[in-house]
Write a protein that holds these residues in place. Structure first.
Motif, PDB file in Angstrom:
ATOM      1  N   LYS A 297       0.814  -0.827   0.142  1.00 55.68           N
ATOM      2  CA  LYS A 297       0.263  -0.024  -0.148  1.00 55.68           C
ATOM      3  C   LYS A 297       0.922   1.247   0.185  1.00 55.68           C
ATOM      4  CE  LYS A 297      -4.712  -1.723   0.667  1.00 55.68           C
ATOM      5  NZ  LYS A 297      -5.018  -1.084  -0.394  1.00 55.68           N
ATOM      6  N   ILE A 298       2.027   1.242   1.021  1.00 56.17           N
ATOM      7  CA  ILE A 298       2.709   2.614   0.959  1.00 56.17           C
ATOM      8  C   ILE A 298       3.625   2.766  -0.315  1.00 56.17           C
ATOM      9  CG2 ILE A 298       4.545   3.700   1.903  1.00 56.17           C
ATOM     10  CD1 ILE A 298       1.862   3.390   3.402  1.00 56.17           C
ATOM     11  N   ARG A 299       4.408   1.238  -1.017  1.00 56.13           N
ATOM     12  CA  ARG A 299       4.770   1.326  -1.852  1.00 56.13           C
ATOM     13  C   ARG A 299       3.830   1.931  -3.467  1.00 56.13           C
ATOM     14  NH1 ARG A 299       9.003  -3.857  -2.204  1.00 56.13           N
ATOM     15  NH2 ARG A 299      10.958  -2.593  -1.142  1.00 56.13           N
ATOM     16  N   ASP A 300       2.660   1.733  -3.212  1.00 55.28           N
ATOM     17  CA  ASP A 300       1.208   2.232  -4.131  1.00 55.28           C
ATOM     18  C   ASP A 300       1.610   4.233  -4.441  1.00 55.28           C
ATOM     19  OD1 ASP A 300       0.904  -0.557  -5.231  1.00 55.28           O
ATOM     20  OD2 ASP A 300      -1.076  -0.748  -4.307  1.00 55.28           O
ATOM     21  N   LYS A 301       1.840   4.365  -3.310  1.00 54.82           N
ATOM     22  CA  LYS A 301       2.207   5.898  -3.656  1.00 54.82           C
ATOM     23  C   LYS A 301       3.798   6.605  -3.500  1.00 54.82           C
ATOM     24  CE  LYS A 301      -2.571   6.763  -1.570  1.00 54.82           C
ATOM     25  NZ  LYS A 301      -3.468   7.650  -2.308  1.00 54.82           N
ATOM     26  N   ASN A 302       4.361   5.889  -4.009  1.00 56.29           N
ATOM     27  CA  ASN A 302       5.924   6.156  -4.367  1.00 56.29           C
ATOM     28  C   ASN A 302       6.112   6.546  -3.269  1.00 56.29           C
ATOM     29  OD1 ASN A 302       6.058   5.696  -7.223  1.00 56.29           O
ATOM     30  ND2 ASN A 302       4.246   7.455  -7.435  1.00 56.29           N
ATOM     31  N   ALA A 303       6.069   6.054  -1.791  1.00 54.17           N
ATOM     32  CA  ALA A 303       6.452   6.395  -0.294  1.00 54.17           C
ATOM     33  C   ALA A 303       7.187   5.085  -0.418  1.00 54.17           C
ATOM     34  CB  ALA A 303       5.141   6.928   0.834  1.00 54.17           C
ATOM     35  N   ILE A 304       8.161   4.830   1.051  1.00 51.24           N
ATOM     36  CA  ILE A 304      10.015   4.063   1.358  1.00 51.24           C
ATOM     37  C   ILE A 304       8.525   3.545   2.756  1.00 51.24           C
ATOM     38  CG2 ILE A 304      11.573   3.959   2.123  1.00 51.24           C
ATOM     39  CD1 ILE A 304      12.014   6.783   0.747  1.00 51.24           C
ATOM     40  N   PRO A 305       8.408   2.655   3.082  1.00 52.28           N
ATOM     41  CA  PRO A 305       8.452   2.053   4.133  1.00 52.28           C
ATOM     42  C   PRO A 305       9.672   1.013   4.815  1.00 52.28           C
ATOM     43  CG  PRO A 305       8.008  -0.039   1.916  1.00 52.28           C
ATOM     44  CD  PRO A 305       8.364   1.346   0.915  1.00 52.28           C
ATOM     45  N   VAL A 306       9.954   1.473   6.227  1.00 54.40           N
ATOM     46  CA  VAL A 306      11.130   1.034   6.875  1.00 54.40           C
ATOM     47  C   VAL A 306      10.167  -0.237   8.008  1.00 54.40           C
ATOM     48  CG1 VAL A 306      13.021   1.663   8.323  1.00 54.40           C
ATOM     49  CG2 VAL A 306      11.817   2.754   6.281  1.00 54.40           C
ATOM     50  N   ILE A 307      10.912  -1.184   7.754  1.00 48.53           N
ATOM     51  CA  ILE A 307      10.390  -2.221   8.846  1.00 48.53           C
ATOM     52  C   ILE A 307      11.029  -2.123  10.516  1.00 48.53           C
ATOM     53  CG2 ILE A 307      10.173  -4.360   9.801  1.00 48.53           C
ATOM     54  CD1 ILE A 307       9.194  -5.505   6.945  1.00 48.53           C
ATOM     55  N   VAL A 308      10.827  -1.718  10.995  1.00 50.56           N
ATOM     56  CA  VAL A 308      11.170  -1.861  12.561  1.00 50.56           C
ATOM     57  C   VAL A 308      10.771  -3.219  13.645  1.00 50.56           C
ATOM     58  CG1 VAL A 308      11.703  -0.411  14.398  1.00 50.56           C
ATOM     59  CG2 VAL A 308      11.367   0.651  12.410  1.00 50.56           C
ATOM     60  N   THR A 309      11.724  -4.059  13.655  1.00 48.52           N
ATOM     61  CA  THR A 309      11.336  -5.137  14.728  1.00 48.52           C
ATOM     62  C   THR A 309      10.992  -4.606  15.987  1.00 48.52           C
ATOM     63  OG1 THR A 309      13.676  -5.420  15.705  1.00 48.52           O
ATOM     64  CG2 THR A 309      13.095  -6.454  13.446  1.00 48.52           C
ATOM     65  N   SER A 310      10.690  -5.530  16.841  1.00 51.97           N
ATOM     66  CA  SER A 310      10.170  -4.623  18.297  1.00 51.97           C
ATOM     67  C   SER A 310      10.948  -5.043  19.355  1.00 51.97           C
ATOM     68  CB  SER A 310       9.206  -6.020  18.823  1.00 51.97           C
ATOM     69  OG  SER A 310       7.778  -6.342  17.610  1.00 51.97           O
ATOM     70  N   THR A 311      11.456  -3.411  19.648  1.00 55.39           N
ATOM     71  CA  THR A 311      11.988  -3.316  21.686  1.00 55.39           C
ATOM     72  C   THR A 311      11.870  -5.166  22.023  1.00 55.39           C
ATOM     73  OG1 THR A 311      10.149  -2.277  22.470  1.00 55.39           O
ATOM     74  CG2 THR A 311      11.158  -1.095  21.068  1.00 55.39           C
ATOM     75  N   SER A 312      12.886  -5.364  22.429  1.00 51.38           N
ATOM     76  CA  SER A 312      12.826  -6.560  23.472  1.00 51.38           C
ATOM     77  C   SER A 312      11.635  -6.141  24.484  1.00 51.38           C
ATOM     78  CB  SER A 312      14.109  -6.993  23.690  1.00 51.38           C
ATOM     79  OG  SER A 312      14.239  -7.406  22.897  1.00 51.38           O
ATOM     80  N   ALA A 332       9.969 -13.359  11.900  1.00 51.22           N
ATOM     81  CA  ALA A 332       9.103 -12.743  10.830  1.00 51.22           C
ATOM     82  C   ALA A 332       9.756 -11.797  10.205  1.00 51.22           C
ATOM     83  CB  ALA A 332       7.275 -13.245  10.689  1.00 51.22           C
ATOM     84  N   ALA A 333       9.745 -10.286  10.900  1.00 51.76           N
ATOM     85  CA  ALA A 333      10.253  -9.720  10.808  1.00 51.76           C
ATOM     86  C   ALA A 333      11.047  -8.999   9.641  1.00 51.76           C
ATOM     87  CB  ALA A 333      10.063  -7.963  11.576  1.00 51.76           C
ATOM     88  N   ARG A 334      12.169  -9.588  10.043  1.00 52.98           N
ATOM     89  CA  ARG A 334      13.310  -9.593   9.273  1.00 52.98           C
ATOM     90  C   ARG A 334      13.631  -9.909   8.547  1.00 52.98           C
ATOM     91  NH1 ARG A 334      15.246 -11.608  14.239  1.00 52.98           N
ATOM     92  NH2 ARG A 334      16.307  -9.770  15.811  1.00 52.98           N
ATOM     93  N   LYS A 335      12.246 -10.822   7.964  1.00 54.36           N
ATOM     94  CA  LYS A 335      12.063 -11.695   6.710  1.00 54.36           C
ATOM     95  C   LYS A 335      11.289 -11.389   5.639  1.00 54.36           C
ATOM     96  CE  LYS A 335      13.021 -17.221   7.857  1.00 54.36           C
ATOM     97  NZ  LYS A 335      12.417 -17.366   8.889  1.00 54.36           N
TER      98      LYS A 335
END
Length: 448
Positions: A297-312, A332-335
């Motif tokens: 959905k974000i890429r459809d808007k030509n914007a940039i997604p960034v995944i952040v893994t959960s804080t321990s 899973a987030a890393r993959k």
């Protein structure tokens, strides 16, 4: 006669047309630029004079807010803007009604005959300026960007707010500033809507959200301090949310309705997702699928997604190592990040290093661990291993900044006051000193 009748009816028609205009058009007509000269002296040309008795009301649309009490000081009546100011020995607020958008806030700070020290927060305790010091005769002009949002979605509908969000400064009609620290001297304030900022949207849970009350805090409301104008942080996170409930409460719809090409969406979920136990739930099922949906959905808007893994979470084994309590969700987030070629900020790893560096006992200083009566109306101990205080949130914001640098994201050039940071060598907790906001609560955020 017909001509005369039209003269009478035309004003009525215009009034009815204005009255029935859509709310979005009315908002566009609202004022988006202000100049305020604080104190009791003469106002500078083009500025609105704000004396200590100017309290906020909806008719004016600006003023000192939330029962703030300030004192006006005149040092040199012939010196406009910087010859007088307002101050207080307690935190105080100033609010202005503005439409949704990004705003450049510029302050003149300081006393021409003495020292001042000013910390500024915006909206629900977003740290904007940290301990700006001025010496005698040294007036500083400083600017930062504040994002203002409303629940209405331009494409239709509204964000489904939780009951705790009603009355939250982040969702009201005002841009609110908290002035704090030792003798903050506020000479002048300028506010101007700006449409050229790169906006970084945050989607997440209670570890990301702008927490309203002390001693709770998140990295999302601390990271604002590390960016100069050019970047706006729009924190749409909320306590207790999963990827699914973020979607179902139309928060992604809200972001998609306003995000523009070149903007970012930082996505951090997992703490609450792991509690979902349906047949299609799980790290490699609904969580993975929803992450991919957000990305698409974000890429459809030509914007940039960034995944952040959960804080321990703060959980140690007998060897003084942090134990993973989040199951397969960080993996899973890393993959997903690798498979989708999305930048990854691995907060899960970095926060584990941070806690281990502080130690089992010392890491409590990064969390909401306080003995009874540390705050007003707190009869019992607070012992929370998930949610951070200001020190912990500040250190984690530095981890996110390192992640931005490590991925060489375009917003890296707007980072300020952030030398290289290693979570294995955190700043000492005992030397951290940030003045507390006035509001406090003993109620744990949703999703604890």
């Amino acid at each position: 006669m017909i001509k005369s009748t039209r003269k009478i009816l035309l004003p009525c028609f215009c009034f009815l047309l204005w009255f029935t205009l859509p709310a979005t058009l009315l908002a566009q007509a609202a004022k988006t630029s202000f100049k305020f000269d604080f104190g009791s002296g003469k106002a500078a040309d083009g500025y609105q004079k704000i004396g200590p008795d100017v309290q906020f009301d909806d008719n004016k649309g600006y003023g000192f807010d939330f029962d703030s009490k300030v004192t006006a000081v005149v040092r040199n009546p012939r010196k406009l803007l910087t010859g007088d100011y307002v101050t207080s020995d307690k935190p105080f607020y100033f609010s202005v009604n503005v439409p949704e958008g990004n705003y450049k806030v510029t302050l003149l700070l300081g006393d021409i005959k003495g020292n001042s020290n000013t910390t500024v927060r915006a909206e629900s305790r977003r740290l904007m300026l940290e301990k700006v010091k001025t010496s005698k005769g040294n007036i500083k002009r400083v600017s930062f960007i504040v994002n203002i949002r409303k629940p209405d979605i331009g494409t239709g509908g509204k964000v489904s707010l939780k009951p705790r969000e009603f009355g939250k400064y982040d969702w009201d009609d005002k841009l609110s500033l908290e002035f704090n620290d030792t003798l903050p001297c506020i000479d002048a304030l300028e506010i101007e809507k700006v449409d050229d900022q790169v906006t970084v949207y945050l989607a997440g849970n209670s570890t990301v959200v702008d927490q309203d009350d002390e001693p709770w805090c998140s990295w999302g409301q601390m990271i604002t301090r590390f960016f100069k104008p050019g970047v706006a942080i729009a924190d749409h996170a909320e306590s207790g949310l999963t990827l699914g409930s973020f979607l179902n409460s139309h928060r992604l719809d809200k972001i998609l309705s306003i995000i523009k090409p070149g903007d970012y969406l930082f996505i951090e979920f997992g703490h609450n997702d792991q509690k979902e136990k349906g047949p299609e739930d799980g790290a490699y099922k609904s969580y993975t699928d929803r992450l991919k949906l957000f990305i698409s959905k974000i890429r459809d808007k030509n914007a940039i997604p960034v995944i952040v893994t959960s804080t321990s979470r703060r959980a140690f084994n007998d060897s003084s190592k942090v134990v993973n309590t989040l199951g397969d969700y960080p993996d899973a987030a890393r993959k997903v990040a690798k498979a989708q070629n999305v930048p990854l900020i691995d907060l899960n790893v970095m926060t584990a290093k941070l806690y281990e560096a502080l130690g089992n006992e010392g890491s409590k200083k990064a969390f909401v661990w306080y003995p009874a009566n540390s705050f007003p109306n707190q009869p019992k101990d607070l012992a929370d291993n998930t949610h951070f205080n200001s020190y912990g949130a500040y250190e984690i914001a530095k981890c996110v900044i390192e992640g931005i640098k490590g991925n060489h994201l375009g917003i890296e050039k707007y980072i300020i006051d952030a030398p290289p940071y290693d979570p294995s060598h955190p700043d000492p907790a005992d030397t951290f000193n940030l003045p507390a906001s006035p509001q406090n609560s003993t109620i744990k955020p949703d999703g604890n």
